[in-house]
Every structure is written in structure tokens, then in C-alpha cells.
Design a protein around this motif. Sequence first.
Motif: not given
Length: 484
Positions: A350-379
Motif C-alpha cells: 500500500x505504499x506510494x513510493x519505495x524506500x529512499x535507501x532502496x532508490x539510492x541503491x538502485x540508482x547507484x548500481x545503475x550508474x556503476x553498471x554504465x561506468x563498468x560498460x567501459x570507456x569505449x562506450x562512453x567515448x
Amino acid sequence: MFPSDNPQNSLESLPRWAQDLIRQLTDQVQQLTGQVQQLTSRVHELETQLAKNSSNSGKPPSSDGFQKSQRNQSLRVKSGKKPGGQLGREGKTLNPVVNPDKIEIHATLTCNGCQGSLETIEAVSVDRRQVFALPPVLVLVTEHRAETKICPCCGTKNKGKFPENVNAFVQYGERVKAFAAYFLHQHLIPFERVAQIFEDVFDIPLSPGTCANMDKKLFKNLETFEKSLKAHLIACKVLHLDETGVRCEKKLHWIHVTSSETATFFGLHARRGCAAIDEIGILPEYEGSVIHDHWHCYFSYKQVKHGLCNVHHLRELKYVHEEEESIWAKRMTDLLLKGKKIADKAREEGKVSIAFNDMALIEGEYRHLLLEAGSAYLDAAKKDHIPEGLGKQGFNLFRRFLKKMDEVLFFLRDLSIPFSNNLAEQDLRMEKVKQKISGCFRTFSGGLISCRVRSYISTARKQGWNIFDSLAKAIRGSPRMVHS
């Protein structure tokens, strides 16, 4: 051996005919090398096309064919639940009635033991079994007679009035027309077969032309409904958007769908982009949240909040992982499914949003995955250029995840936002079924009729209206309305 270590000097020391032959062979080698590179690139492009199917791209299941490797590759994972109906599910079954319309007594007249007569003996118990059957279909013909009377006082001739919906010497009733519309648009049966059904089942002669005329009148009667439908959708909090190509008048047209949990609008247009969306007139007036599959035209409407379909992402990630062997794609898939699980649990609580800690964890993993994809993708993303060794699909998907993180994770920030755009895709599915049956719309007006009536039927189902009665009211000229 050449008299010099310099290749140019060595070449010049050879006879003229040898020099010309070497230069000619060198040019041929360079030309063939270029052709090999082009053909290799083309072969890779064709192989990637063949590798795509409904489980790892936006292609429909009908395009998969019968290859074993392309079947049953669902994105679903095991839920841990037992097969069959789940606990608490409200099932449907045939229940006996208290007062049956007809009772048949199967009496026991002779004793099986001594062969004595039991005709006058009362039964000590009765076993009951009920059979639900259809009675013979009878056509009810009502003759309306309007009397004419002459007033004995003034001699004025007075004639009775027929009901408003009785306007021909012989005509079909509203329920006959409703049945025809129901067969045509709910079950997508062509005109000729609908006429055959009426002749076989009801013994009523009905021509395909008559069915077409009924459709035109129904289309006109639903004009007020369509206006109320658009107003209702504009007032909704969340809308789902999608489009699919259809053949109309031997040209490619597009059916645009705008869906909510309570209503559906289908619109036919010759264009796919903003010109069609503006003419439909729903999205330009809308200010809520929209879910779609990253079609770039939708982002032209800045006044709405955008959410992307993550089921589309799961399919594309599957392709990038399997065909381009990118590990980040598999990890991103796991992360999205992890976020979906968190959102589903919070929604059940019955919640309207997920916990702040869960949101921060997902966003952190999301950014880390994109960085891990390699500098070639970023360039490549910065230069807007795909370097050698990187797949086009993976690069485009990486760039989308990089630029559209808020849209990808929108379902976590607001639990009223669904994980996918399945609602719109499911609404469009019957339009694709109709296309498979009929092949195309012969006329643009025929396509418009189909879209408007299908909008009415789909909305009626979502609203919980009786579809047959709703069609009968629309044929009568008083269709049901949806209110914002």
C-alpha cells in the motif's frame, strides 16, 4: 634478390613490364580487401537480423517462424508458485439454479430385484442434474400499425406516430444490428461470414452491404462518445502510447493507441509522427505521465512526464548479451528485475513510493553498471560514433540508458507508473489479429469506422459495461459515455 633494401628502389630496378604487373596486383589486392571488409560487414549485419526474434527485440511472435531455437524463449522467470489457480483467485464455474425452467422426472417403474411394479410407490430421495441448453432461435417480427382517424367534429385527419426507431416498411431491429456489430468488431468476422452466420443460425437474410451500412450508422452515432473518450483520457493520471503499421488503400498507414486502465482510443492516420499525434489531439492537451517505447516523437511533448517500457529494454538487453556478448547487459537486466520486485512489494504493502535507501541503491548500481560498460562506450556516446568492435544495438541501448535514466527508473519513483507498456500493446493486439484476417483496409473510411467502434468496445470492457447492450444503445443513437 633485390639490389637495395628500399622497396621503391627495388621496384624501379625491375623491368618495366614487372613494375606494371606488381602495381596492378597491388591495386587488385587493395580493391579485394575493401570488398572483403564490406561483405564481412554485410554478413554480420544479416546475421544480427536473423538473430533477432520476439524474445530479444520488438519483432512480433508471428515473425519467429517454426525454428525450435526461437520458440518458448520467454523473458518470464519462475515465480515459485504452483501451476493452476492461485489461492484466493475467484474462479468461474457453472452453478445450478434454484428454479429451473423445465423439470423432467425419470421414474423408476420396476424393481431390479423382484421385478415388481413401483409405479405407485413414492420416491425416498431424488438425485438432481441440470443441463444448460439453448432453445431454438426464433425471430420475433413485430408489426407496427399507425391508425388514421377522422375527427367527427371538424373533419381533421389524425394519424398515429410510429416509434422513432421504426422508419422503414421492413427493417432489422436494434438487437439484430447489435449482433452484427458484435461479430464484426469484437470477433473480427468479415462481412460475408457475418451474413452467413445470420442465415445459418437465425434464418435471417443479411447482405454484406447491409452490414457495411450498419457500420456507417454506428460510426456516426459514436461521434459524441469519441469526444467524451478523448476528454476522459486527457484527465487520466497515466496514459500508455503505442502505434502499429497497417495497410490501407494499398499504402502504409498507422493505428495509434492511447490507453488507460479505464478507456482506449484507436486512431488511424497516414503518418506515424507528431503530425498524426497532433491531429488526434489527446497528447498535445495532456499534462500527466505517459509510458511508451522510446519513439522519439513522444519526447517532443515537454509538458508530460515520460516513462519507458522496460519490457522492451529486457528484450533488447537479452539480444545485446547473447549476440554481442556484453556482460553489462545481463547485469542491467538483473537490476531492472530487482527494481520491479521492490516496486511490486511496496505496491502490495500500500505504499506510494519505495524506500529512499532502496532508490539510492538502485540508482547507484545503475550508474556503476554504465561506468563498468567501459570507456569505449562512453567515448562513443560523446562523439556520437560507433567504434570498431562494438555492436550497434549495444551502443544505442547504452546511450539510451545513459541519457534517459530518469525515464527508465520512473516506475520506481512513482508506484502508479507501471514497469512496462504492456497495456497499450495488448490493446493493439486485436488490431493485428484483424490485419491477419482481412489483410488490409480497402478504404480509409473503413479503417476509421473500425478504430472508432473498437475504441467503444475496448472502453466498454474496461468500464465493465455489457458490450452487447452498449452496442444496442449506440445503434439506437444513445451510446454510453465515459466521464472524466
